[in-house]
Design an enzyme around this catalytic site. Structure first.
Site, PDB file in Angstrom:
ATOM      1  N   HIS A 144      -1.669  -2.440  -4.291  1.00  0.00           N
ATOM      2  CA  HIS A 144      -0.900  -3.086  -5.513  1.00  0.00           C
ATOM      3  C   HIS A 144      -1.205  -2.375  -6.518  1.00  0.00           C
ATOM      4  O   HIS A 144      -1.342  -3.992  -7.571  1.00  0.00           O
ATOM      5  CB  HIS A 144      -1.359  -4.889  -4.907  1.00  0.00           C
ATOM      6  CG  HIS A 144      -1.004  -5.571  -4.668  1.00  0.00           C
ATOM      7  ND1 HIS A 144      -0.417  -5.326  -3.503  1.00  0.00           N
ATOM      8  CD2 HIS A 144      -2.228  -6.268  -3.617  1.00  0.00           C
ATOM      9  CE1 HIS A 144       0.172  -6.549  -2.451  1.00  0.00           C
ATOM     10  NE2 HIS A 144      -1.434  -6.669  -2.662  1.00  0.00           N
TER      11      HIS A 144
ATOM     12  N   HIS B  94       2.360 -12.924  -5.600  1.00  0.00           N
ATOM     13  CA  HIS B  94       0.936 -13.068  -4.510  1.00  0.00           C
ATOM     14  C   HIS B  94       0.449 -14.923  -4.383  1.00  0.00           C
ATOM     15  O   HIS B  94      -0.577 -15.064  -4.294  1.00  0.00           O
ATOM     16  CB  HIS B  94       0.423 -11.789  -5.278  1.00  0.00           C
ATOM     17  CG  HIS B  94       0.016 -11.648  -4.398  1.00  0.00           C
ATOM     18  ND1 HIS B  94      -1.734 -11.938  -3.371  1.00  0.00           N
ATOM     19  CD2 HIS B  94      -0.823 -10.405  -3.244  1.00  0.00           C
ATOM     20  CE1 HIS B  94      -2.131 -11.643  -2.769  1.00  0.00           C
ATOM     21  NE2 HIS B  94      -1.644 -10.181  -2.320  1.00  0.00           N
TER      22      HIS B  94
ATOM     23  N   ASP C 137      -1.752  -9.314   9.066  1.00  0.00           N
ATOM     24  CA  ASP C 137      -1.320  -9.071   7.501  1.00  0.00           C
ATOM     25  C   ASP C 137      -0.378  -7.744   7.536  1.00  0.00           C
ATOM     26  O   ASP C 137      -0.374  -6.352   7.633  1.00  0.00           O
ATOM     27  CB  ASP C 137      -2.769  -8.526   6.863  1.00  0.00           C
ATOM     28  CG  ASP C 137      -2.659  -8.194   5.668  1.00  0.00           C
ATOM     29  OD1 ASP C 137      -3.612  -7.692   5.336  1.00  0.00           O
ATOM     30  OD2 ASP C 137      -1.577  -7.895   4.885  1.00  0.00           O
TER      31      ASP C 137
ATOM     32  N   GLU D  86       5.002 -12.286   0.362  1.00  0.00           N
ATOM     33  CA  GLU D  86       4.922 -11.711  -1.035  1.00  0.00           C
ATOM     34  C   GLU D  86       6.666 -10.573  -0.431  1.00  0.00           C
ATOM     35  O   GLU D  86       6.098 -10.063   0.698  1.00  0.00           O
ATOM     36  CB  GLU D  86       4.205 -10.528  -0.655  1.00  0.00           C
ATOM     37  CG  GLU D  86       3.119 -11.306  -0.703  1.00  0.00           C
ATOM     38  CD  GLU D  86       1.204  -9.541  -0.491  1.00  0.00           C
ATOM     39  OE1 GLU D  86       1.833  -8.990  -0.611  1.00  0.00           O
ATOM     40  OE2 GLU D  86       0.753 -10.159   0.336  1.00  0.00           O
TER      41      GLU D  86
ATOM     42  N   ARG E 200       0.857  -0.661   0.254  1.00  0.00           N
ATOM     43  CA  ARG E 200       0.034  -0.045   0.291  1.00  0.00           C
ATOM     44  C   ARG E 200       1.052   1.106  -0.456  1.00  0.00           C
ATOM     45  O   ARG E 200       1.803   1.050   0.590  1.00  0.00           O
ATOM     46  CB  ARG E 200      -0.604   0.555   1.234  1.00  0.00           C
ATOM     47  CG  ARG E 200      -2.062  -1.295   1.179  1.00  0.00           C
ATOM     48  CD  ARG E 200      -2.669  -1.038   2.491  1.00  0.00           C
ATOM     49  NE  ARG E 200      -4.082  -1.608   2.235  1.00  0.00           N
ATOM     50  CZ  ARG E 200      -3.638  -3.241   2.136  1.00  0.00           C
ATOM     51  NH1 ARG E 200      -2.885  -4.011   2.135  1.00  0.00           N
ATOM     52  NH2 ARG E 200      -5.148  -4.115   2.389  1.00  0.00           N
TER      53      ARG E 200
HETATM   54  C1  GLA Z   1      -1.839  -8.075   0.560  1.00  0.00           C
HETATM   55  C2  GLA Z   1      -2.618  -7.001   1.452  1.00  0.00           C
HETATM   56  C3  GLA Z   1      -3.761  -7.403   2.451  1.00  0.00           C
HETATM   57  C4  GLA Z   1      -4.858  -7.925   1.205  1.00  0.00           C
HETATM   58  C5  GLA Z   1      -3.746  -8.684  -0.612  1.00  0.00           C
HETATM   59  C6  GLA Z   1      -5.072  -8.966  -1.341  1.00  0.00           C
HETATM   60  O1  GLA Z   1      -1.298  -9.184   0.618  1.00  0.00           O
HETATM   61  O2  GLA Z   1      -1.494  -7.230   2.501  1.00  0.00           O
HETATM   62  O3  GLA Z   1      -4.149  -6.751   3.109  1.00  0.00           O
HETATM   63  O4  GLA Z   1      -4.772  -6.514  -0.015  1.00  0.00           O
HETATM   64  O5  GLA Z   1      -2.533  -8.404  -0.350  1.00  0.00           O
HETATM   65  O6  GLA Z   1      -5.883  -9.114  -1.398  1.00  0.00           O
END
Ligand code: GLA
Length: 351
Positions: A105, A179, A251, A316, A80
């Site tokens: 993304h 991803h 996350d 990721e 982000r």
């Molecule tokens: C990344 C983000 C998550 C989510 C996924 C896609 O992993 O960190 O918050 O947005 O992408 O769903």
């Protein structure tokens, strides 16, 4: 020889192909050139039974509708950027805002929603597929035209090697990542809570409730984020912890120890019933561990299986979230004449 077959049409009439890479040691990887997405990864379990261990779809149309980036290369900026804004060389940029008030993304039509050129190539490591995308100046608000090559190689040591090579004609930012949603059990109806994870990181980057980093590096010690030893994911995933609440589980971006731009082993993922074991190596400074918290069963994947809550997890390899607005974070800027290089390896075995 890499097999190629028709995988469906996107944008009504544009053909997408599916390429199959095989190793002599029981692995098979299927990749499509829509989003440069890994569709399947077949890995033997401890008894030699080869099963698919990633979420995905069985046609290109599934990826066209997909809202979870299954298996894709995401970018121009993976993760982000707060409000989609940043300043670069004194110029203000406004990117596409596609995730609440933020940019995620690469925006609504990021790399995961593009048709890539694809060609099998010969490497001395194994079967390789080279995918190329030209991301034009102004796409989703980014400056400069970026050319990105991604080469997937399946080695005879059962490694899925991802090499990235990027260049730009104007100063811009670039932070692509891969991803895939992994579920090493091979049963995609199960959740990933009994997987065990190790991440070689003493720190993570805390976020606010919009998943934007605060700019701090925060110790994992004595927190639910301490994966310095192989630990069961489900143990602390619902802890009464502010960052767990903000992340809706895991996350977050883990800060790789002793990052020096060389490739290092940064993590392990183990599923005890199947015995499948995955090691992650990368030259990137961070790794986003996402425990599939937004999966809700609405997406129906391969073999008609609903992609339910936490039935896949992502690892990721990347730069840190919102780096363009955090001067203390490693830079994501690329200038004309420079090369963007990334190597990430997912190595599969059993134990
Ligand atoms: C990344 C983000 C998550 C989510 C996924 C896609 O992993 O960190 O918050 O947005 O992408 O769903």
């Amino acid at each position: 020889m890499i097999e190629k077959r028709f995988f469906g049409n996107v944008e009504t009439d544009k053909e997408v192909s599916l390429f199959t890479l095989k190793s002599k040691n029981g692995m098979k990887v299927e990749i499509c050139n829509y989003g440069a997405a890994v569709v399947s990864i077949f890995v033997p379990d401890k008894n030699g039974k080869s099963e698919n261990v990633v979420l995905g779809y069985d046609s290109a149309q599934g990826y066209e509708k997909c809202s979870s980036y299954f298996g894709a290369i995401v970018g121009r900026y993976g993760n982000r950027i707060g409000k989609g804004i940043f300043v670069l060389d004194g110029k203000n940029y406004q990117l596409d805002v596609n995730d609440g008030e933020n940019h995620l993304h690469g925006g609504k039509f990021g790399f995961n929603k593009r048709i890539w050129d694809a060609e099998p190539i010969q490497t001395d490591t194994g079967q390789s597929l080279k995918l190329t995308l030209i991301d034009n100046n102004g796409e989703m608000g980014y400056a400069g035209t970026v050319k990105l090559d991604v080469i997937y190689t399946l080695s005879e040591e059962n490694e899925l090697i991802i090499d990235y090579l990027g260049e730009t004609d104007e100063t811009t930012i670039l932070n692509p990542t891969h991803h895939s949603y992994f579920n090493l059990s091979g049963d995609l109806t199960k959740n990933i809570l009994d997987h065990h994870l190790m991440l070689n990181a003493d720190y993570i980057t805390y976020v606010d409730k919009g998943f934007i980093t605060t700019g701090e590096l925060n110790k994992v010690e004595n927190t639910p984020f301490d994966f310095r030893n192989l630990s069961r994911i489900g143990e602390n995933i619902n802890s009464d912890n502010q960052q767990i609440k903000y992340g809706l589980g895991y996350d977050h971006n883990w800060v790789i120890n002793n990052w020096d731009k060389t490739i290092k082993k940064v993590g392990e993922l183990y599923e005890p019933v199947s015995g499948r074991f995955m090691e992650i190596f990368t030259d990137q400074p961070g790794i986003q561990f996402y425990s599939g918290n937004f999966l809700n069963g609405e997406q129906i994947g391969k073999n008609g299986i609903a992609c339910n809550y936490r039935t896949g997890l992502c690892l990721e390899t990347q730069h840190f979230p919102d780096s363009p607005n955090k001067p203390s974070f490693p830079s994501v800027i690329i200038n004309p004449g420079e090369q963007y290089v990334q190597k990430t390896i997912y190595k599969f075995s059993t134990k």
